[in-house]
Scaffold this motif. Structure first.
Motif, PDB file in Angstrom:
ATOM      1  N   VAL A   9       8.109   0.285   0.483  1.00 11.24           N
ATOM      2  CA  VAL A   9       8.137  -1.106   0.951  1.00 11.24           C
ATOM      3  C   VAL A   9       7.104  -1.307   2.054  1.00 11.24           C
ATOM      4  O   VAL A   9       6.288  -2.237   2.002  1.00 11.24           O
ATOM      5  CB  VAL A   9       9.547  -1.504   1.443  1.00 11.24           C
ATOM      6  N   LEU A  10       7.104  -0.423   3.030  1.00 14.07           N
ATOM      7  CA  LEU A  10       6.169  -0.563   4.147  1.00 14.07           C
ATOM      8  C   LEU A  10       4.716  -0.426   3.698  1.00 14.07           C
ATOM      9  O   LEU A  10       3.845  -1.171   4.172  1.00 14.07           O
ATOM     10  CB  LEU A  10       6.499   0.457   5.239  1.00 14.07           C
ATOM     11  N   ALA A  11       4.442   0.474   2.774  1.00 14.88           N
ATOM     12  CA  ALA A  11       3.078   0.630   2.251  1.00 14.88           C
ATOM     13  C   ALA A  11       2.625  -0.625   1.508  1.00 14.88           C
ATOM     14  O   ALA A  11       1.461  -1.025   1.606  1.00 14.88           O
ATOM     15  CB  ALA A  11       3.000   1.848   1.339  1.00 14.88           C
ATOM     16  N   THR A  12       3.553  -1.249   0.784  1.00 11.45           N
ATOM     17  CA  THR A  12       3.219  -2.482   0.064  1.00 11.45           C
ATOM     18  C   THR A  12       2.910  -3.605   1.041  1.00 11.45           C
ATOM     19  O   THR A  12       1.948  -4.364   0.854  1.00 11.45           O
ATOM     20  CB  THR A  12       4.359  -2.875  -0.889  1.00 11.45           C
ATOM     21  N   VAL A  13       3.692  -3.705   2.098  1.00 14.78           N
ATOM     22  CA  VAL A  13       3.461  -4.741   3.106  1.00 14.78           C
ATOM     23  C   VAL A  13       2.082  -4.587   3.740  1.00 14.78           C
ATOM     24  O   VAL A  13       1.411  -5.580   4.014  1.00 14.78           O
ATOM     25  CB  VAL A  13       4.579  -4.729   4.176  1.00 14.78           C
ATOM     26  N   THR A  14       1.625  -3.351   3.926  1.00 15.93           N
ATOM     27  CA  THR A  14       0.310  -3.152   4.546  1.00 15.93           C
ATOM     28  C   THR A  14      -0.830  -3.661   3.671  1.00 15.93           C
ATOM     29  O   THR A  14      -1.931  -3.890   4.173  1.00 15.93           O
ATOM     30  CB  THR A  14       0.050  -1.665   4.895  1.00 15.93           C
ATOM     31  N   LEU A  15      -0.568  -3.859   2.397  1.00 14.76           N
ATOM     32  CA  LEU A  15      -1.605  -4.371   1.493  1.00 14.76           C
ATOM     33  C   LEU A  15      -1.791  -5.886   1.598  1.00 14.76           C
ATOM     34  O   LEU A  15      -2.821  -6.411   1.186  1.00 14.76           O
ATOM     35  CB  LEU A  15      -1.257  -4.014   0.041  1.00 14.76           C
ATOM     36  N   ILE A  16      -0.797  -6.598   2.130  1.00 14.48           N
ATOM     37  CA  ILE A  16      -0.862  -8.067   2.203  1.00 14.48           C
ATOM     38  C   ILE A  16      -1.922  -8.449   3.234  1.00 14.48           C
ATOM     39  O   ILE A  16      -1.817  -8.070   4.406  1.00 14.48           O
ATOM     40  CB  ILE A  16       0.498  -8.669   2.594  1.00 14.48           C
ATOM     41  N   PRO A  17      -2.937  -9.193   2.824  1.00 12.92           N
ATOM     42  CA  PRO A  17      -4.013  -9.540   3.761  1.00 12.92           C
ATOM     43  C   PRO A  17      -3.594 -10.630   4.759  1.00 12.92           C
ATOM     44  O   PRO A  17      -2.644 -11.379   4.507  1.00 12.92           O
ATOM     45  CB  PRO A  17      -5.134 -10.037   2.850  1.00 12.92           C
ATOM     46  N   PRO A  18      -4.306 -10.731   5.875  1.00 12.96           N
ATOM     47  CA  PRO A  18      -4.033 -11.790   6.847  1.00 12.96           C
ATOM     48  C   PRO A  18      -4.092 -13.172   6.187  1.00 12.96           C
ATOM     49  O   PRO A  18      -4.937 -13.427   5.329  1.00 12.96           O
ATOM     50  CB  PRO A  18      -5.158 -11.632   7.874  1.00 12.96           C
ATOM     51  N   GLY A  19      -3.173 -14.030   6.595  1.00 11.14           N
ATOM     52  CA  GLY A  19      -3.126 -15.388   6.056  1.00 11.14           C
ATOM     53  C   GLY A  19      -2.360 -15.499   4.756  1.00 11.14           C
ATOM     54  O   GLY A  19      -2.181 -16.602   4.232  1.00 11.14           O
ATOM     55  N   LYS A  20      -1.916 -14.384   4.212  1.00  9.60           N
ATOM     56  CA  LYS A  20      -1.154 -14.364   2.961  1.00  9.60           C
ATOM     57  C   LYS A  20       0.244 -13.816   3.231  1.00  9.60           C
ATOM     58  O   LYS A  20       0.473 -13.121   4.222  1.00  9.60           O
ATOM     59  CB  LYS A  20      -1.858 -13.513   1.899  1.00  9.60           C
ATOM     60  N   VAL A  21       1.174 -14.115   2.338  1.00  8.46           N
ATOM     61  CA  VAL A  21       2.557 -13.674   2.492  1.00  8.46           C
ATOM     62  C   VAL A  21       3.150 -13.319   1.134  1.00  8.46           C
ATOM     63  O   VAL A  21       2.597 -13.677   0.087  1.00  8.46           O
ATOM     64  CB  VAL A  21       3.437 -14.777   3.142  1.00  8.46           C
ATOM     65  N   LEU A  22       4.261 -12.612   1.172  1.00  8.42           N
ATOM     66  CA  LEU A  22       5.082 -12.377  -0.010  1.00  8.42           C
ATOM     67  C   LEU A  22       6.534 -12.602   0.377  1.00  8.42           C
ATOM     68  O   LEU A  22       6.908 -12.416   1.536  1.00  8.42           O
ATOM     69  CB  LEU A  22       4.928 -10.945  -0.528  1.00  8.42           C
TER      70      LEU A  22
END
Length: 124
Positions: A9-22
């Motif tokens: 989960v934490l590794a996936t969150v690190t992929l989200i670029p600035p200004g974007k969300v999931l």
């Protein structure tokens, strides 16, 4: 909760670029396991080491009790927001939801593969 799942989960969150969300459910879907509540649990217990403000409810509400701090991050990253009448706000999910590229999907597949590996413990 399994350490491998928390790390995924934490590794996936690190992929989200600035200004974007999931949304929490988006991450669960990308990992192909568990659900939004499990992702939420990981984020509430271990998410302070990653960009936690980039993971929120599907309706765009910021994480509870962290909305003021999250707002600072959203403004710095120019995340699209909808301002309410009473100072409340939501993230514009239709615009801000991250759409992973092919390379990102490759990284996510690697995360899933690592999560699925046996822990190395041999059972007789």
């Amino acid at each position: 909760m399994r350490d491998e799942y928390v790390e995924a989960v934490l590794a996936t969150v690190t992929l989200i670029p600035p200004g974007k969300v999931l949304a929490y459910g988006d991450i669960a879907e990308l990992l192909g396991t568990a659900g939004p509540r499990q992702v939420g649990s990981v984020m509430s217990h271990c998410g302070n080491s990653v960009s936690w403000w980039r993971v929120l409810r599907t309706n765009g509400e910021p994480p509870k009790c962290h909305d003021a701090t999250a707002l600072n991050h959203y403004e710095l990253e120019q995340t699209p927001l909808i301002q309410g009448h009473d100072g409340d706000y939501r993230v514009q999910m239709k615009i801000a939801r991250w759409q992973p590229s092919e390379a990102d999907f490759g990284a996510i597949e690697e995360i899933v593969r690592k999560m699925s590996e046996p822990c190395g413990e041999v059972v007789p």
